[in-house]
Write a protein that holds these residues in place. Structure first.
Motif, PDB file in Angstrom:
ATOM      1  N   LYS A 196       0.804  -1.256   0.044  1.00  0.00           N
ATOM      2  CA  LYS A 196       0.055  -0.148   0.059  1.00  0.00           C
ATOM      3  C   LYS A 196       0.760   1.340   0.152  1.00  0.00           C
ATOM      4  CE  LYS A 196      -4.136   2.024   2.004  1.00  0.00           C
ATOM      5  NZ  LYS A 196      -5.242   1.813   3.121  1.00  0.00           N
ATOM      6  N   ARG A 197       2.009   1.177   0.539  1.00  0.00           N
ATOM      7  CA  ARG A 197       2.941   2.221   0.607  1.00  0.00           C
ATOM      8  C   ARG A 197       3.916   2.356  -0.690  1.00  0.00           C
ATOM      9  NH1 ARG A 197       2.172   5.148   5.336  1.00  0.00           N
ATOM     10  NH2 ARG A 197       1.227   3.921   6.947  1.00  0.00           N
ATOM     11  N   SER A 198       3.724   1.281  -1.615  1.00  0.00           N
ATOM     12  CA  SER A 198       4.671   1.302  -2.685  1.00  0.00           C
ATOM     13  C   SER A 198       4.324   2.449  -3.689  1.00  0.00           C
ATOM     14  CB  SER A 198       4.783  -0.081  -3.363  1.00  0.00           C
ATOM     15  OG  SER A 198       3.502  -0.105  -3.933  1.00  0.00           O
ATOM     16  N   LYS A 199       5.289   2.608  -4.634  1.00  0.00           N
ATOM     17  CA  LYS A 199       5.267   3.582  -5.717  1.00  0.00           C
ATOM     18  C   LYS A 199       4.198   3.208  -6.722  1.00  0.00           C
ATOM     19  CE  LYS A 199       7.878   6.357  -8.880  1.00  0.00           C
ATOM     20  NZ  LYS A 199       9.343   6.514  -9.593  1.00  0.00           N
ATOM     21  N   ALA A 200       4.068   1.757  -7.014  1.00  0.00           N
ATOM     22  CA  ALA A 200       3.321   1.234  -7.806  1.00  0.00           C
ATOM     23  C   ALA A 200       1.707   1.351  -7.276  1.00  0.00           C
ATOM     24  CB  ALA A 200       3.466  -0.346  -7.746  1.00  0.00           C
ATOM     25  N   TYR A 201       1.542   1.379  -5.992  1.00  0.00           N
ATOM     26  CA  TYR A 201       0.198   1.816  -5.348  1.00  0.00           C
ATOM     27  C   TYR A 201      -0.255   3.062  -5.676  1.00  0.00           C
ATOM     28  CZ  TYR A 201      -3.607   1.661  -1.954  1.00  0.00           C
ATOM     29  OH  TYR A 201      -4.916   1.722  -1.605  1.00  0.00           O
ATOM     30  N   LEU A 202       0.587   4.094  -5.707  1.00  0.00           N
ATOM     31  CA  LEU A 202       0.634   5.423  -5.984  1.00  0.00           C
ATOM     32  C   LEU A 202       0.217   5.664  -7.804  1.00  0.00           C
ATOM     33  CD1 LEU A 202       0.610   8.479  -5.352  1.00  0.00           C
ATOM     34  CD2 LEU A 202       2.978   8.655  -5.434  1.00  0.00           C
ATOM     35  N   ILE A 203       1.096   5.120  -8.384  1.00  0.00           N
ATOM     36  CA  ILE A 203       0.781   5.300  -9.756  1.00  0.00           C
ATOM     37  C   ILE A 203      -0.362   4.731 -10.335  1.00  0.00           C
ATOM     38  CG2 ILE A 203       1.752   4.518 -11.940  1.00  0.00           C
ATOM     39  CD1 ILE A 203       4.679   4.562 -10.713  1.00  0.00           C
ATOM     40  N   ASN A 204      -0.871   3.565  -9.696  1.00  0.00           N
ATOM     41  CA  ASN A 204      -2.380   2.958 -10.075  1.00  0.00           C
ATOM     42  C   ASN A 204      -3.264   3.792  -9.591  1.00  0.00           C
ATOM     43  OD1 ASN A 204      -3.798   0.429 -10.518  1.00  0.00           O
ATOM     44  ND2 ASN A 204      -4.288   0.712  -8.391  1.00  0.00           N
ATOM     45  N   GLY A 205      -3.171   4.554  -8.372  1.00  0.00           N
ATOM     46  CA  GLY A 205      -4.049   5.257  -7.907  1.00  0.00           C
ATOM     47  C   GLY A 205      -4.391   6.432  -8.776  1.00  0.00           C
ATOM     48  N   VAL A 206      -3.290   7.207  -9.347  1.00  0.00           N
ATOM     49  CA  VAL A 206      -3.363   8.458 -10.091  1.00  0.00           C
ATOM     50  C   VAL A 206      -3.931   7.749 -11.634  1.00  0.00           C
ATOM     51  CG1 VAL A 206      -2.128  10.146 -11.500  1.00  0.00           C
ATOM     52  CG2 VAL A 206      -1.437   9.422  -9.264  1.00  0.00           C
ATOM     53  N   ALA A 207      -3.659   6.622 -11.907  1.00  0.00           N
ATOM     54  CA  ALA A 207      -4.337   6.080 -13.350  1.00  0.00           C
ATOM     55  C   ALA A 207      -5.511   5.735 -12.911  1.00  0.00           C
ATOM     56  CB  ALA A 207      -3.398   4.735 -13.572  1.00  0.00           C
ATOM     57  N   MET A 208      -6.046   5.246 -11.991  1.00  0.00           N
ATOM     58  CA  MET A 208      -7.503   5.037 -11.471  1.00  0.00           C
ATOM     59  C   MET A 208      -8.162   6.261 -11.736  1.00  0.00           C
ATOM     60  SD  MET A 208      -7.542   2.186  -8.457  1.00  0.00           S
ATOM     61  CE  MET A 208      -9.160   2.971  -8.195  1.00  0.00           C
ATOM     62  N   PHE A 209      -7.730   7.289 -11.077  1.00  0.00           N
ATOM     63  CA  PHE A 209      -8.396   8.720 -10.968  1.00  0.00           C
ATOM     64  C   PHE A 209      -8.585   9.094 -12.667  1.00  0.00           C
ATOM     65  CE2 PHE A 209      -8.397  13.269 -11.324  1.00  0.00           C
ATOM     66  CZ  PHE A 209      -9.270  13.647 -10.425  1.00  0.00           C
ATOM     67  N   PHE A 210      -7.697   9.200 -13.550  1.00  0.00           N
ATOM     68  CA  PHE A 210      -8.090   9.716 -14.738  1.00  0.00           C
ATOM     69  C   PHE A 210      -8.764   8.615 -15.764  1.00  0.00           C
ATOM     70  CE2 PHE A 210      -4.310  12.173 -13.419  1.00  0.00           C
ATOM     71  CZ  PHE A 210      -4.762  13.593 -13.747  1.00  0.00           C
ATOM     72  N   ALA A 211      -8.618   7.388 -15.332  1.00  0.00           N
ATOM     73  CA  ALA A 211      -9.514   6.252 -16.189  1.00  0.00           C
ATOM     74  C   ALA A 211     -10.907   6.397 -15.610  1.00  0.00           C
ATOM     75  CB  ALA A 211      -8.817   4.873 -15.821  1.00  0.00           C
ATOM     76  N   TRP A 212     -11.065   6.679 -14.383  1.00  0.00           N
ATOM     77  CA  TRP A 212     -12.621   7.101 -13.935  1.00  0.00           C
ATOM     78  C   TRP A 212     -13.000   8.066 -14.629  1.00  0.00           C
ATOM     79  CZ3 TRP A 212     -14.570   3.365 -10.284  1.00  0.00           C
ATOM     80  CH2 TRP A 212     -16.016   3.748  -9.860  1.00  0.00           C
ATOM     81  N   LEU A 213     -12.358   9.264 -14.698  1.00  0.00           N
ATOM     82  CA  LEU A 213     -12.763  10.755 -15.058  1.00  0.00           C
ATOM     83  C   LEU A 213     -12.995  10.385 -16.514  1.00  0.00           C
ATOM     84  CD1 LEU A 213     -13.191  13.709 -14.803  1.00  0.00           C
ATOM     85  CD2 LEU A 213     -10.539  13.939 -15.569  1.00  0.00           C
ATOM     86  N   VAL A 214     -12.547   9.779 -17.314  1.00  0.00           N
ATOM     87  CA  VAL A 214     -12.747   9.531 -18.708  1.00  0.00           C
ATOM     88  C   VAL A 214     -13.925   8.575 -19.263  1.00  0.00           C
ATOM     89  CG1 VAL A 214     -11.633   8.753 -20.905  1.00  0.00           C
ATOM     90  CG2 VAL A 214     -10.305  10.214 -19.605  1.00  0.00           C
TER      91      VAL A 214
END
Length: 275
Positions: A196-214
C-alpha cells in the motif's frame, strides 16, 4: 498411408459435424441469447479455477490468505478478465465498427444489432449473474448494497438489450466503463500483499483517477449528448427500452460521481502523505 488418409477423413468428418451443430443450434438466432449466457457462466468458472491454480503455484502469499480473501482474490481475477474482454469489444462497436455508425442507412441506430453484438452481451450477462451470486454468497465481503444495485441494473439493462436488440449502442457505451475495473482490482491486490505504501500503489491510484474521469464521467456526458442528438429515434423505443436508455445511465452516473468523489479524496490523502 491408407490409415493416415482414413484418419484425416474421419477428423474432417467430425469437424464438419461439429461445425454444423454449432451453426444450426448453438449459434442459431433463437438460441444465441441462451447459449451465450451459459457460455459466459462456464467461462467464469474456468477463469476462477485457473486463478486458483495459478495463484497457488506462483504467488507465495496466496496460501497465507484467509478463505474469504482467497475467494475475493479469484473473484477479482475473474472481473479483471471480463473487464478487459468487454472493454475491447465495446470500444470496437462504439467507435470503430460500422454497425452503429451514423453513416450507415440500415434503419434506426437504436434498433441495430448483430449475431456477434448479441452474443457478447449474453456473455456479459453470464458474468454479472455469476458475480452477483458470489456477492450474495459472501455478503458483504465482496461488496455492499451499492454493488447489488449496480449489478441488478446491469443485468436488467444488458439482458433487455440482448433479447430485444434495442439500444445496444448505449449498452456498449455504458459497458466501456468497465475499463476502470482492472485498476480497482490491482489496488486491492497491492493492498492485500502489503504494498500500500509502494510507488506502484501511488501510480495505480493516479491512473485510476484519470481512467475513472474519462470512462465514467466524460464518457457518460458523451452518452447523454448522443441520446440528445438521436432522441427522435430513441423515443420510438418501447417504454421499458426508453426507460433503460434514459434512466439507468442517469442512476449509474450518480453512483459514479459518488465513487469518483471517494476516489478523489483517497488520492488526495495518499499524495499528501507522499509529500
Amino acid at each position: 498411408m491408407l490409415v493416415s488418409e482414413q484418419a484425416t477423413m474421419e477428423i474432417n468428418s467430425y469437424q464438419s459435424q461439429a461445425g454444423s451443430l454449432l451453426k444450426e443450434y448453438v449459434l442459431a438466432d433463437p438460441f444465441i441469447p441462451y447459449t451465450s449466457i451459459i457460455g459466459g457462466i462456464l467461462a467464469c468458472k474456468m477463469v476462477y479455477d485457473l486463478s486458483q491454480v495459478i495463484s497457488a503455484n506462483y504467488f507465495k502469499g496466496y496460501a497465507t490468505l484467509s478463505r474469504i480473501q482467497r475467494i475475493e482474490w479469484n473473484n477479482r481475477a475473474l472481473s479483471t478478465i471480463h473487464a478487459i474482454f468487454i472493454t475491447i469489444i465495446s470500444l470496437n462497436f462504439v467507435f470503430w465498427s460500422d454497425l452503429y455508425s451514423d453513416n450507415q442507412f440500415d434503419g434506426l441506430i437504436t434498433l441495430r444489432s448483430s449475431l456477434l453484438s448479441t452474443f457478447v452481451l449474453g456473455v456479459s450477462v453470464g458474468y454479472f449473474l455469476v458475480d452477483l451470486g458470489m456477492i450474495f454468497w459472501c455478503y458483504p465481503a465482496l461488496g455492499g448494497f451499492e454493488f447489488v444495485i449496480h449489478h441488478l441494473l446491469s443485468i436488467v439493462a444488458v439482458a433487455y438489450s440482448m433479447l430485444t436488440g434495442e439500444g445496444q449502442l448505449y449498452t456498449y457505451m455504458v459497458l466501456i466503463s468497465e475499463t476502470t475495473t482492472p485498476g480497482i482490482n490491482l489496488r486491492w491486490y497491492l493492498d492485500t500483499i502489503g504494498m500500500k505504501r509502494s510507488k506502484a500503489y501511488l501510480i495505480n491510484g493516479v491512473a485510476m483517477f484519470f481512467a475513472w474521469l474519462v470512462a465514467r464521467i466524460i464518457l457518460f456526458v458523451y452518452l447523454f449528448y448522443h441520446v440528445y442528438l438521436h432522441y427522435d429515434q430513441i423515443k420510438q423505443l418501447h417504454s421499458f427500452g426508453l426507460f433503460l436508455v434514459s434512466v439507468v445511465p442517469l442512476l449509474l452516473t450518480v453512483m459514479n460521481l459518488m465513487w469518483f468523489w471517494k476516489l478523489f479524496k483517497g488520492l488526495k490523502k495518499i499524495l499528501a502523505k507522499t509529500h
